[in-house]
Design a protein around this motif. Structure first.
Motif, PDB file in Angstrom:
ATOM      1  N   SER B   5     -10.643   8.760  12.285  1.00 27.36           N
ATOM      2  CA  SER B   5     -11.876   8.276  12.920  1.00 27.36           C
ATOM      3  C   SER B   5     -12.234   6.863  12.481  1.00 27.36           C
ATOM      4  N   LEU B   6     -11.608   6.386  11.407  1.00 33.27           N
ATOM      5  CA  LEU B   6     -11.860   5.020  10.951  1.00 33.27           C
ATOM      6  C   LEU B   6     -10.774   4.060  11.435  1.00 33.27           C
ATOM      7  N   GLY B   7      -9.886   4.581  12.304  1.00 38.77           N
ATOM      8  CA  GLY B   7      -8.881   3.725  12.912  1.00 38.77           C
ATOM      9  C   GLY B   7      -7.630   3.533  12.077  1.00 38.77           C
ATOM     10  N   ARG B   8      -7.476   4.348  11.028  1.00 36.00           N
ATOM     11  CA  ARG B   8      -6.286   4.215  10.207  1.00 36.00           C
ATOM     12  C   ARG B   8      -5.172   5.105  10.724  1.00 36.00           C
ATOM     13  N   GLU B   9      -3.958   4.590  10.666  1.00 40.56           N
ATOM     14  CA  GLU B   9      -2.805   5.368  11.126  1.00 40.56           C
ATOM     15  C   GLU B   9      -2.384   6.362  10.063  1.00 40.56           C
ATOM     16  N   LEU B  19      -0.526  16.753   7.400  1.00 43.80           N
ATOM     17  CA  LEU B  19      -1.758  16.028   7.080  1.00 43.80           C
ATOM     18  C   LEU B  19      -2.826  16.194   8.162  1.00 43.80           C
ATOM     19  N   THR B  20      -4.069  16.232   7.735  1.00 42.83           N
ATOM     20  CA  THR B  20      -5.209  16.255   8.637  1.00 42.83           C
ATOM     21  C   THR B  20      -5.909  14.909   8.541  1.00 42.83           C
ATOM     22  N   PRO B  21      -5.991  14.169   9.650  1.00 37.92           N
ATOM     23  CA  PRO B  21      -6.680  12.869   9.569  1.00 37.92           C
ATOM     24  C   PRO B  21      -8.179  13.037   9.298  1.00 37.92           C
ATOM     25  N   ILE B 504      -7.879   9.835   4.524  1.00 33.92           N
ATOM     26  CA  ILE B 504      -8.721   8.713   4.953  1.00 33.92           C
ATOM     27  C   ILE B 504      -7.911   7.425   5.077  1.00 33.92           C
ATOM     28  N   ASP B 505      -6.802   7.365   4.356  1.00 38.61           N
ATOM     29  CA  ASP B 505      -5.955   6.176   4.499  1.00 38.61           C
ATOM     30  C   ASP B 505      -4.615   6.425   3.811  1.00 38.61           C
ATOM     31  N   VAL B 506      -3.691   5.504   4.048  1.00 35.15           N
ATOM     32  CA  VAL B 506      -2.416   5.532   3.328  1.00 35.15           C
ATOM     33  C   VAL B 506      -2.215   4.155   2.709  1.00 35.15           C
ATOM     34  N   VAL B 507      -1.447   4.118   1.647  1.00 37.94           N
ATOM     35  CA  VAL B 507      -1.080   2.836   1.041  1.00 37.94           C
ATOM     36  C   VAL B 507       0.389   2.596   1.372  1.00 37.94           C
ATOM     37  N   ARG B 508       0.664   1.408   1.933  1.00 37.94           N
ATOM     38  CA  ARG B 508       2.037   1.095   2.318  1.00 37.94           C
ATOM     39  C   ARG B 508       2.664   0.097   1.345  1.00 37.94           C
ATOM     40  N   ARG B 509       3.968   0.090   1.380  1.00 38.38           N
ATOM     41  CA  ARG B 509       4.720  -0.827   0.521  1.00 38.38           C
ATOM     42  C   ARG B 509       4.432  -2.267   0.921  1.00 38.38           C
ATOM     43  N   VAL B 510       4.168  -3.075  -0.081  1.00 32.49           N
ATOM     44  CA  VAL B 510       3.875  -4.485   0.172  1.00 32.49           C
ATOM     45  C   VAL B 510       5.185  -5.217   0.471  1.00 32.49           C
TER      46      VAL B 510
END
Lengths: 512, 512
Positions: B5-9, B19-21, B504-510
């Protein structure tokens, strides 16, 4: 029918439940998982306050055939169980099981509701008239008597499933944080209510002392409480706790206490780190008083005093004779005062106190416990549930739990009570197996169980009146005559469940 | 992939889990039963003492692929997690998941064991180098970051199953009764260890202060503990608790604190019964100091102070400005001293503190919480997990829990940090949803969320520098320039789980 290892006839089933006959105190192993409760969610701004006990019962979803509980820290001063049952009856709900930690004489008020079918049975022992009427066959409801530790075990296992627990809360905030320390119905420890709070599907905190959030110390946390109800009075303060508990002045009692104290001294356990439990009876307190003197004399620093706690033990804590008190129930006002202010006066749950199926209870660490008896047989089996008239009048309490846990378990009792001998060929009911009893002390002599040969030798060396238990029995019976055996019907009115869930005895209907 | 709902993939699954968004803060309802643990039996005379950590690991039955936990009350002074992982590696066990309450920079020592496959993943957030290396793609293990309340929820639900919990116990007896109050590694509250003790299949208490039975106060009881191990040192006392926590002296920080204090006063919440949480940062303490003055001036008696507790809050308790402290973690020596002696200084579990899925947590009763941020976006969504370089460096802590619970949640942050603006179009990572944030306070202006129109009006009336958050952003970016968007790979290195279990979000590799 099968005979258990103590020779008692145990039926294959009772009240729809398959029974396991008692075998021995320690080998029965648990299996499976602890009983879980439903997970729920309470968002910010939600109120748990409901307007009345009746609204709380309605909100709880209580239905025909369900199980309720209360705790007995308010003892014979409790108003709550009667009030709850009256409301349940008024709502037309029927077939309810009571799984309280104990039922007291004051609860005789619910007898009409037993007869009318509102109450279907007791997953707990009963003190007083309810037990007497059951023994006479006047109440057609099953009664399952458990020790304090056995009740904690049964709830943990899920063999007793509490649908709605009503927790008398002497000090409670609107979110359900609560303790028993403060307020007009202060009772001190709420040790017996802890399992209910953890496992009941729905928990209703009932208070006559609603305090601003948060009620500290938090003994039962808001995370476990569904509803909070304010009532005018939880109980009669004069009957909740005694203002004083007193040492016996009876010469027979004092003689017994003196012998018991000498047994403890002879056992070699009375040294630094000594741990000790007595009840609140006059003889028990006299033993405690003698131990206090002995500890002072020997400059002995004890470890912990345990059990139902009296002002006597509080004095010993404050004097430094104990480093802590482990308190599952407060017996007098001094104990209630102390538990509210002294961090070394530790409230413990019945689970921590005495459950045989956890990672070790406090009773396992007891050096010595002083226990009473209505009867003892020549195998040291002890009865505390029925009187010699066959009536079920008393709960097990911590009797079989502490006997199994303590290194030295001492039964103190007069050799004759009400013109009847205490030591018998057979006890009316076996509460506690003889293999967990060390010594029986009467004013007429001291009998030592065979598993303590060194103690027996030492008592003889100290010229204490050691007697074989058979001799003690015969000697007493020469005075009282041999009691006429009671006549019982086949009908079972109650099960006596041992702490591990096996059946140690049954109580049958007395033939009139 | 689905958008929350916050627009995060949010991917459909991660590390084998569906996973449940995230949808919203409050509507997600739990179902099912609390996770149970095996019932066991410990008879009198059984010893729980084992000779070493290695023996304890062997006795626990730990096997390849299982999950362990520790608590983080010893913070960056903790020796235990490193020692446990070293022993696991030495025993040749592999594929272990770590489900500790937090992992600190000191635990960078285990990095070789992550690279070698001894450690398979983290069911917890990670502070410091481990997170940085994960962000760079140098550690191929999943990381699932949870809030304190979310961790309690996950353990209660059984979505995190802990096989063996190693509990650092600053004061412990041979049966496993323990507290954090006394001894060389005293850390005060053990609030984060409570869920582990209740739900782990096996609990090992590890102590450098084995005291005679019973260790009182009993915070975690022996009934939950399987083994007790003595070690030389649990941690470095100098890093376990701060000797002092200090108010900021930076003029920008003091300006922010002054605005925040004025926001609280304007909110109307500062009246008798006021409840309050701050962290231990310099700005937070400056706000607390101003509230103390305001409460003295107004003769206001607060209700409770909450959270990680500092000597600052202890002073307010002792002065009567709070009636109690609800303490899940002690931040300094003064807090540790107080919790060991003052009954109004209440230890609380992470479950009681912040779990969204119970019968109501303490955070639900908070009037006001002061929180930090690494970034805030124009929808008030807050990042505390990653820095603006994209590296996962911080845990969620109680951030999203308290924001959801408190009536007024205030973010305090300088408008510019390290030449970068705090307020952004988009935050790097969403930790806490904007719909649970009330106000963002910077030295450059105060932004109020639309759900508090009356507060906004009152702040304007009081001539405080209220700004639209977009204007605050633009104004800051005029100084700093618009930050260049970070480049990320598709690879997910960590999940940010919201307190209710949704993602609520994911952290991706920089991208290097």
């Amino acid at each position: 029918m099968a005979l258990n290892s103590l020779g008692r006839e145990i039926p294959a089933s009772y009240a729809g439940r398959t029974l396991t006959p008692y075998r021995d105190p320690f080998s029965n192993q648990p299996s499976g998982l602890a009983a879980p409760r439903p997970i729920t969610r309470v968002n910010p701004g939600t109120s748990k306050l409901v307007g009345s006990l009746r609204e709380a019962i309605e909100a709880s979803g209580l239905k025909d055939g369900m199980t309720i509980s209360t705790h007995h820290a308010l003892r014979n001063g409790d108003y709550l169980l009667n009030a709850v049952v009256n409301e349940i009856a008024a709502l037309g709900i029927r077939g309810i099981w009571i799984a309280s930690s104990s039922v007291h004489p004051v609860h005789a008020e619910i007898i009409p509701h037993i007869k009318s079918g509102v109450i279907a049975g007791f997953q707990c022992g009963v003190n007083g008239l309810i037990g007497e009427l059951a023994s006479k066959g006047e109440l057609q409801v099953p009664i399952i008597v458990r020790s304090h530790g056995g009740r904690a075990r049964a709830i943990l296992e899920g063999s007793v499933k509490i649908d709605v627990s009503f927790i008398a809360a002497p000090c409670c905030d609107p979110c359900g944080n609560l303790n028993g320390y403060f307020g007009p119905s202060a009772c001190g420890s709420l040790g017996y209510a802890q399992s209910d709070a953890l496992h009941a599907a729905c928990v209703v905190a009932v208070t006559d002392n609603l305090v601003p959030y948060p009620a500290v110390p938090v003994v039962i946390p808001q995370t476990l409480v569904d509803f909070v109800v304010q009532v005018e009075r939880l109980g009669d303060p004069a009957k909740i706790v005694s203002t004083t508990t007193r040492i016996t002045t009876d010469p027979v009692g004092l003689q017994i206490a003196s012998y018991a104290a000498q047994v403890i001294e002879a056992s070699g356990l009375l040294q630094d780190g000594f741990s000790f439990q007595t009840g609140s009876g006059g003889i028990s307190l006299a033993v405690a008083d003698k131990m206090r003197s002995a500890m002072r004399r020997g400059n002995i620093k004890g470890s912990f005093g345990c059990g139902g706690i009296t002002g006597y033990f509080v004095g010993m804590l404050e004097e430094g004779l104990f480093s802590s008190l482990m308190d599952v129930q407060c017996f007098d006002t001094e104990a209630v005062r102390s538990i509210g202010v002294n961090q070394a006066h530790q409230e413990i749950s019945a689970d921590l106190y005495a459950n045989p199926f956890n990672r070790g209870a406090v009773v396992n660490r007891l050096d010595c416990v002083i226990l009473g008896a209505t009867e003892v047989d020549c195998n040291f089996n002890v009865n505390v549930n029925t009187e010699s008239n066959g009536y079920l009048l008393h709960n097990t309490g911590g009797h079989s739990d502490t006997a199994a846990g303590a290194k030295l378990s001492i039964i103190v009792a007069p050799s004759i009570r009400g013109r009847l001998p205490i030591v018998r060929d057979q006890v009316t009911t076996i509460t506690t197996p003889g293999e967990t009893i060390s010594v029986v002390v009467t004013e007429r002599g001291i009998a030592v169980h065979d598993r303590h040969p060194e103690l027996k030798e030492e008592l003889i060396r100290r010229k204490l009146p050691v007697k074989e238990i058979h001799d003690l029995q015969k000697e007493t019976c020469r005075i009282t005559g041999t009691p006429r055996p009671l006549d019982f019907e086949d009908e079972i009115v109650a099960l006596i469940e041992y702490r591990d869930g096996s059946i140690i005895d049954v109580v049958r209907r007395v033939k009139e």
